[in-house]
Design a protein around this motif. Sequence first.
Motif, PDB file in Angstrom:
ATOM      1  N   ILE A   1      24.369   4.782 -62.246  1.00 23.89           N
ATOM      2  CA  ILE A   1      24.477   5.836 -61.152  1.00 23.89           C
ATOM      3  C   ILE A   1      23.687   6.848 -61.189  1.00 23.89           C
ATOM      4  O   ILE A   1      22.996   7.459 -62.095  1.00 23.89           O
ATOM      5  CB  ILE A   1      25.908   6.617 -61.709  1.00 23.89           C
ATOM      6  CG1 ILE A   1      27.078   5.570 -61.927  1.00 23.89           C
ATOM      7  CG2 ILE A   1      26.549   7.605 -60.907  1.00 23.89           C
ATOM      8  CD1 ILE A   1      28.426   6.119 -62.428  1.00 23.89           C
TER       9      ILE A   1
ATOM     10  N   ARG B   1      23.963  -1.716 -62.478  1.00 23.79           N
ATOM     11  CA  ARG B   1      23.153  -0.502 -61.941  1.00 23.79           C
ATOM     12  C   ARG B   1      23.610   1.031 -62.408  1.00 23.79           C
ATOM     13  O   ARG B   1      24.975   1.039 -62.641  1.00 23.79           O
ATOM     14  CB  ARG B   1      23.221  -0.434 -60.113  1.00 23.79           C
ATOM     15  CG  ARG B   1      22.530  -1.587 -59.558  1.00 23.79           C
ATOM     16  CD  ARG B   1      21.199  -1.636 -59.469  1.00 23.79           C
ATOM     17  NE  ARG B   1      20.699  -2.705 -58.953  1.00 23.79           N
ATOM     18  CZ  ARG B   1      20.538  -2.751 -57.312  1.00 23.79           C
ATOM     19  NH1 ARG B   1      20.564  -1.686 -56.692  1.00 23.79           N
ATOM     20  NH2 ARG B   1      19.912  -4.027 -56.845  1.00 23.79           N
TER      21      ARG B   1
ATOM     22  N   SER C   1      31.370   0.469 -55.569  1.00 21.94           N
ATOM     23  CA  SER C   1      30.477  -0.589 -54.733  1.00 21.94           C
ATOM     24  C   SER C   1      29.305  -0.898 -55.443  1.00 21.94           C
ATOM     25  O   SER C   1      28.489  -1.656 -55.152  1.00 21.94           O
ATOM     26  CB  SER C   1      30.222   0.251 -53.431  1.00 21.94           C
ATOM     27  OG  SER C   1      29.732   1.338 -53.357  1.00 21.94           O
ATOM     28  N   LEU C   2      28.931  -0.050 -56.413  1.00 20.39           N
ATOM     29  CA  LEU C   2      27.765  -0.236 -57.354  1.00 20.39           C
ATOM     30  C   LEU C   2      27.899  -1.271 -58.157  1.00 20.39           C
ATOM     31  O   LEU C   2      28.674  -1.273 -58.798  1.00 20.39           O
ATOM     32  CB  LEU C   2      27.233   1.156 -57.901  1.00 20.39           C
ATOM     33  CG  LEU C   2      25.837   1.303 -58.593  1.00 20.39           C
ATOM     34  CD1 LEU C   2      24.962   1.591 -57.520  1.00 20.39           C
ATOM     35  CD2 LEU C   2      25.878   2.513 -59.402  1.00 20.39           C
ATOM     36  N   PRO C   3      26.932  -2.246 -58.276  1.00 21.83           N
ATOM     37  CA  PRO C   3      26.881  -3.506 -58.859  1.00 21.83           C
ATOM     38  C   PRO C   3      27.026  -2.425 -60.494  1.00 21.83           C
ATOM     39  O   PRO C   3      26.143  -1.680 -60.801  1.00 21.83           O
ATOM     40  CB  PRO C   3      25.810  -4.284 -58.919  1.00 21.83           C
ATOM     41  CG  PRO C   3      25.367  -3.873 -57.329  1.00 21.83           C
ATOM     42  CD  PRO C   3      25.944  -2.523 -57.302  1.00 21.83           C
TER      43      PRO C   3
ATOM     44  N   TRP D   1      34.277   7.152 -54.966  1.00 20.07           N
ATOM     45  CA  TRP D   1      33.604   7.500 -56.101  1.00 20.07           C
ATOM     46  C   TRP D   1      34.610   8.610 -56.855  1.00 20.07           C
ATOM     47  O   TRP D   1      35.287   9.211 -56.246  1.00 20.07           O
ATOM     48  CB  TRP D   1      32.437   8.453 -55.293  1.00 20.07           C
ATOM     49  CG  TRP D   1      31.247   7.573 -54.662  1.00 20.07           C
ATOM     50  CD1 TRP D   1      31.670   6.554 -54.254  1.00 20.07           C
ATOM     51  CD2 TRP D   1      29.811   7.914 -54.861  1.00 20.07           C
ATOM     52  NE1 TRP D   1      30.185   6.115 -53.493  1.00 20.07           N
ATOM     53  CE2 TRP D   1      29.306   7.032 -53.902  1.00 20.07           C
ATOM     54  CE3 TRP D   1      29.140   9.145 -54.999  1.00 20.07           C
ATOM     55  CZ2 TRP D   1      27.986   6.908 -53.708  1.00 20.07           C
ATOM     56  CZ3 TRP D   1      27.768   9.189 -54.834  1.00 20.07           C
ATOM     57  CH2 TRP D   1      27.215   7.958 -54.191  1.00 20.07           C
TER      58      TRP D   1
ATOM     59  N   HIS E   1      27.951  11.821 -51.407  1.00 18.77           N
ATOM     60  CA  HIS E   1      27.821  10.562 -50.789  1.00 18.77           C
ATOM     61  C   HIS E   1      27.766  10.643 -49.261  1.00 18.77           C
ATOM     62  O   HIS E   1      26.632  10.468 -48.634  1.00 18.77           O
ATOM     63  CB  HIS E   1      28.954   9.538 -51.251  1.00 18.77           C
ATOM     64  CG  HIS E   1      28.476   8.113 -50.545  1.00 18.77           C
ATOM     65  ND1 HIS E   1      29.766   7.178 -50.191  1.00 18.77           N
ATOM     66  CD2 HIS E   1      27.564   7.611 -50.394  1.00 18.77           C
ATOM     67  CE1 HIS E   1      29.036   6.027 -49.624  1.00 18.77           C
ATOM     68  NE2 HIS E   1      27.772   6.356 -49.793  1.00 18.77           N
TER      69      HIS E   1
ATOM     70  N   CYS F   1      29.490  12.304 -61.341  1.00 19.63           N
ATOM     71  CA  CYS F   1      30.264  11.027 -60.781  1.00 19.63           C
ATOM     72  C   CYS F   1      29.981  10.136 -61.802  1.00 19.63           C
ATOM     73  O   CYS F   1      29.065   9.755 -62.584  1.00 19.63           O
ATOM     74  CB  CYS F   1      29.141  10.569 -59.702  1.00 19.63           C
ATOM     75  SG  CYS F   1      30.020   9.165 -58.744  1.00 19.63           S
TER      76      CYS F   1
ATOM     77  N   SER G   1      31.871   6.882 -61.676  1.00 13.90           N
ATOM     78  CA  SER G   1      32.206   5.537 -61.231  1.00 13.90           C
ATOM     79  C   SER G   1      31.974   5.634 -59.522  1.00 13.90           C
ATOM     80  O   SER G   1      32.219   6.344 -59.021  1.00 13.90           O
ATOM     81  CB  SER G   1      33.709   5.260 -61.455  1.00 13.90           C
ATOM     82  OG  SER G   1      34.041   4.175 -61.035  1.00 13.90           O
ATOM     83  N   ILE G   2      31.084   4.324 -59.344  1.00 11.65           N
ATOM     84  CA  ILE G   2      30.964   4.138 -57.992  1.00 11.65           C
ATOM     85  C   ILE G   2      31.434   2.784 -57.830  1.00 11.65           C
ATOM     86  O   ILE G   2      30.790   1.687 -58.115  1.00 11.65           O
ATOM     87  CB  ILE G   2      29.569   4.445 -57.484  1.00 11.65           C
ATOM     88  CG1 ILE G   2      29.274   5.795 -57.724  1.00 11.65           C
ATOM     89  CG2 ILE G   2      29.296   3.882 -56.007  1.00 11.65           C
ATOM     90  CD1 ILE G   2      27.544   6.145 -57.216  1.00 11.65           C
TER      91      ILE G   2
ATOM     92  N   HIS H   1      35.162   6.342 -50.262  1.00 13.02           N
ATOM     93  CA  HIS H   1      34.405   5.225 -51.108  1.00 13.02           C
ATOM     94  C   HIS H   1      34.838   5.170 -52.630  1.00 13.02           C
ATOM     95  O   HIS H   1      34.425   4.245 -53.025  1.00 13.02           O
ATOM     96  CB  HIS H   1      32.897   5.122 -50.650  1.00 13.02           C
ATOM     97  CG  HIS H   1      32.464   5.143 -49.422  1.00 13.02           C
ATOM     98  ND1 HIS H   1      32.267   6.321 -48.576  1.00 13.02           N
ATOM     99  CD2 HIS H   1      32.443   3.975 -48.657  1.00 13.02           C
ATOM    100  CE1 HIS H   1      31.736   5.916 -47.402  1.00 13.02           C
ATOM    101  NE2 HIS H   1      31.762   4.683 -47.299  1.00 13.02           N
TER     102      HIS H   1
END
Length: 326
Positions: A96, A94, A89-91, A76, A54, A84, A86-87, A74
């Motif tokens: 990955i 959406r 900040s990602l809705p 991740w 990232h 990856c 899990s993010i 962040h």
Amino acid sequence: MTTELSEAVASEWYPVLLSKQLSDKPVSVTLLGQSLVVFRTSAGVHAFNDLCIHRGVPLSLGRVVDDRLVCAYHGWCYDGAGKCVSIPSLPAERAIPDKARATTYSCIEESCIVWVCPGTPALPYPSFFPYRNAEDKTVLMGPYELAAAGPRIVENFLDVSHLMFVHEGLLGDSRYSEIQDYRVNELDGVLRSDEIVVYQPDADGRGTSMHSHYVYEVYGPFTAAIIKRNPDNGERFHLFLMVQPMSEQLSRAFMLKARNYDKEASDDAFVAFQDTLIEQDRLMVENQKPELLPLDLQAELHLVCDRLSIAYRQRLRHWGVNFGTA
């Protein structure tokens, strides 16, 4: 990492960490000029490039949660395969991105050491493993950090004629410095010397003087061994050297000593003895010039007693080893 390394170097297993140094937190290590992060999950040990895809923060600054490596910047989360998963900040709706993966390396844990292979492993285990005797008492020594090129450290280990001077009073006596002629043979990819007889005032730290019978073995660019035996009583030990080349001029030496005698005795004296030998060697290998091991045999003068060093340098050239060599 592997694009600049020969196959012989990239396909080897390298020690990077003692098992006891890896608990529930990721650890940063350096191998062949590359920063890696090593961490443990319930499935075993793992090694990634120490970089979050990232924003380029070292993953070793993060933590392991539920068998996932979590980036400190962040959040991740990467699974043991480098994906990856899990993010934060990602809705939720959406996906990955497929590119959200860490660069992974083969990683295993054997003999209380964590090992990493930077390329495709030539073997499922380190190259010296088949030559161990399961009945021997084995003790781990080191690691010893040395400001020297890996090949310089290996060649010093293989150099029988320095014993009488660098280790005088222990592994040699300068009054008995002549080395008999010997040969070096190659069988199944292993370089092996003939037996060489050396008078030693203190052969292994117990204060016993004897004429030790040495056989040297080379398994790979950064892995070698000594077999030392006493023909009078059958005592023998196998001393394995495995070098972690961190940079071209900084290395760590891991050692395993496997002996067929005094199996119930404390290992402390044997470890202390090896600690002393390493410190004596340090002065030599950290001050050799050039710092990188010359593979051109015309660059330095060689004698008959240097047959093993010559064979090792020729093998490094054959393997295309360009890390720590000149």
